[in-house]
Design a protein around this motif. Structure first.
Motif, short mmCIF file in Angstrom:
data_model
loop_
_atom_site.label_atom_id
_atom_site.label_comp_id
_atom_site.label_asym_id
_atom_site.label_seq_id
_atom_site.Cartn_x
_atom_site.Cartn_y
_atom_site.Cartn_z
N THR A 11 0.82 -1.20 0.00
CA THR A 11 0.00 0.00 0.00
C THR A 11 0.86 1.26 0.00
OG1 THR A 11 -1.65 -1.23 1.22
CG2 THR A 11 -1.88 1.14 1.20
N TRP A 12 1.95 1.25 0.76
CA TRP A 12 2.77 2.46 0.87
C TRP A 12 3.45 2.80 -0.46
CZ3 TRP A 12 1.64 5.59 4.45
CH2 TRP A 12 1.17 5.14 5.66
N GLU A 13 3.86 1.82 -1.18
CA GLU A 13 4.48 2.10 -2.48
C GLU A 13 3.48 2.72 -3.44
OE1 GLU A 13 4.84 -0.83 -0.94
OE2 GLU A 13 6.98 -1.10 -0.62
N THR A 14 2.24 2.24 -3.42
CA THR A 14 1.20 2.79 -4.29
C THR A 14 0.87 4.23 -3.89
OG1 THR A 14 0.30 0.56 -4.53
CG2 THR A 14 -1.11 2.37 -5.17
N VAL A 15 0.75 4.48 -2.60
CA VAL A 15 0.46 5.84 -2.13
C VAL A 15 1.60 6.78 -2.53
CG1 VAL A 15 0.20 7.25 -0.04
CG2 VAL A 15 -1.04 5.09 -0.25
N ALA A 16 2.84 6.34 -2.39
CA ALA A 16 3.98 7.17 -2.75
C ALA A 16 3.99 7.47 -4.25
CB ALA A 16 5.28 6.49 -2.34
N LEU A 17 3.64 6.50 -5.06
CA LEU A 17 3.59 6.70 -6.51
C LEU A 17 2.52 7.71 -6.89
CD1 LEU A 17 4.64 5.81 -9.30
CD2 LEU A 17 2.86 4.06 -9.28
N VAL A 18 1.34 7.60 -6.31
CA VAL A 18 0.25 8.54 -6.59
C VAL A 18 0.64 9.94 -6.11
CG1 VAL A 18 -2.15 9.11 -6.04
CG2 VAL A 18 -1.53 6.77 -6.62
N ALA A 19 1.26 10.04 -4.93
CA ALA A 19 1.67 11.35 -4.41
C ALA A 19 2.74 11.97 -5.31
CB ALA A 19 2.20 11.19 -2.98
N ALA A 20 3.65 11.20 -5.83
CA ALA A 20 4.69 11.73 -6.72
C ALA A 20 4.07 12.25 -8.01
CB ALA A 20 5.72 10.64 -7.01
N VAL A 21 3.08 11.55 -8.56
CA VAL A 21 2.42 12.01 -9.78
C VAL A 21 1.68 13.31 -9.52
CG1 VAL A 21 0.59 11.45 -11.43
CG2 VAL A 21 2.26 9.72 -10.82
N ILE A 22 0.97 13.40 -8.41
CA ILE A 22 0.24 14.64 -8.07
C ILE A 22 1.23 15.78 -7.85
CG2 ILE A 22 -1.20 15.71 -6.29
CD1 ILE A 22 -2.63 13.00 -6.04
N LEU A 23 2.35 15.51 -7.19
CA LEU A 23 3.37 16.53 -6.96
C LEU A 23 3.95 17.05 -8.27
CD1 LEU A 23 5.03 18.06 -4.82
CD2 LEU A 23 6.72 16.21 -5.01
N VAL A 24 4.23 16.17 -9.21
CA VAL A 24 4.76 16.59 -10.51
C VAL A 24 3.74 17.46 -11.24
CG1 VAL A 24 5.39 15.73 -12.81
CG2 VAL A 24 6.36 14.67 -10.77
N ILE A 25 2.47 17.10 -11.18
CA ILE A 25 1.43 17.90 -11.83
C ILE A 25 1.33 19.27 -11.17
CG2 ILE A 25 -1.07 18.07 -12.21
CD1 ILE A 25 -1.06 15.01 -12.58
N MET A 26 1.36 19.33 -9.84
CA MET A 26 1.25 20.62 -9.14
C MET A 26 2.46 21.50 -9.39
SD MET A 26 -0.48 19.42 -5.57
CE MET A 26 -0.46 21.05 -4.87
N VAL A 27 3.66 20.93 -9.44
CA VAL A 27 4.85 21.72 -9.75
C VAL A 27 4.79 22.22 -11.19
CG1 VAL A 27 7.36 21.54 -10.09
CG2 VAL A 27 6.31 20.61 -8.03
N GLY A 28 4.29 21.43 -12.09
CA GLY A 28 4.14 21.88 -13.48
C GLY A 28 3.16 23.01 -13.60
N ILE A 29 2.07 22.98 -12.86
CA ILE A 29 1.09 24.07 -12.88
C ILE A 29 1.69 25.32 -12.24
CG2 ILE A 29 -1.11 24.83 -11.93
CD1 ILE A 29 -2.10 21.94 -12.28
N ALA A 30 2.46 25.16 -11.16
CA ALA A 30 3.05 26.31 -10.47
C ALA A 30 4.12 26.99 -11.33
CB ALA A 30 3.63 25.87 -9.13
N LEU A 31 4.89 26.20 -12.06
CA LEU A 31 5.98 26.78 -12.87
C LEU A 31 5.48 27.39 -14.18
CD1 LEU A 31 8.80 24.13 -12.38
CD2 LEU A 31 8.62 26.41 -11.35
N PHE A 32 4.42 26.86 -14.71
CA PHE A 32 3.89 27.36 -15.99
C PHE A 32 2.42 27.74 -15.84
CE2 PHE A 32 7.17 24.15 -16.87
CZ PHE A 32 8.07 24.93 -17.55
N PRO A 33 2.15 28.91 -15.19
CA PRO A 33 0.74 29.28 -14.95
C PRO A 33 0.02 29.75 -16.22
CG PRO A 33 2.22 30.91 -13.99
CD PRO A 33 3.06 29.82 -14.55
#
Length: 84
Positions: free
Chosen positions: A62-84
């Motif tokens: 379960t922890w590996e899956t949660v970490a993978l989903v969190a990493a994907v969400i983090l990449v999306i949020m950083v992409g939105i923050a850098l390129f508004p």
């Protein structure tokens, strides 16, 4: 003119100059398809069916899956923050 059913299918588009050539021999269908088969076609199976793996399969926890989903969400949020 002869119909296609009256002619020999092995000599249809043959050059008339090569009709008497002894090398110009067309194999029958049985000979043609048997040419690449082994002498004893009933060989033992190289990957036998049945049985299972020696060790049971281990799935991601379960922890590996949660970490993978969190990493994907983090990449999306950083992409939105850098390129508004």
């Amino acid at each position: 003119m002869a119909s296609p059913h009256d002619t020999d299918p092995h000599s249809v588009d043959m050059d008339p100059r090569s009709v008497d050539d002894p090398r110009n021999v067309c194999p029958s269908d049985a000979d043609f398809y048997a040419s690449d088969r082994p002498a004893h076609p009933l060989l033992p199976e190289d990957r036998p069916r049945g049985g299972g793996p020696a060790t049971p399969l281990r799935h991601r926890g379960t922890w590996e899956t949660v970490a993978l989903v969190a990493a994907v969400i983090l990449v999306i949020m950083v992409g939105i923050a850098l390129f508004p």
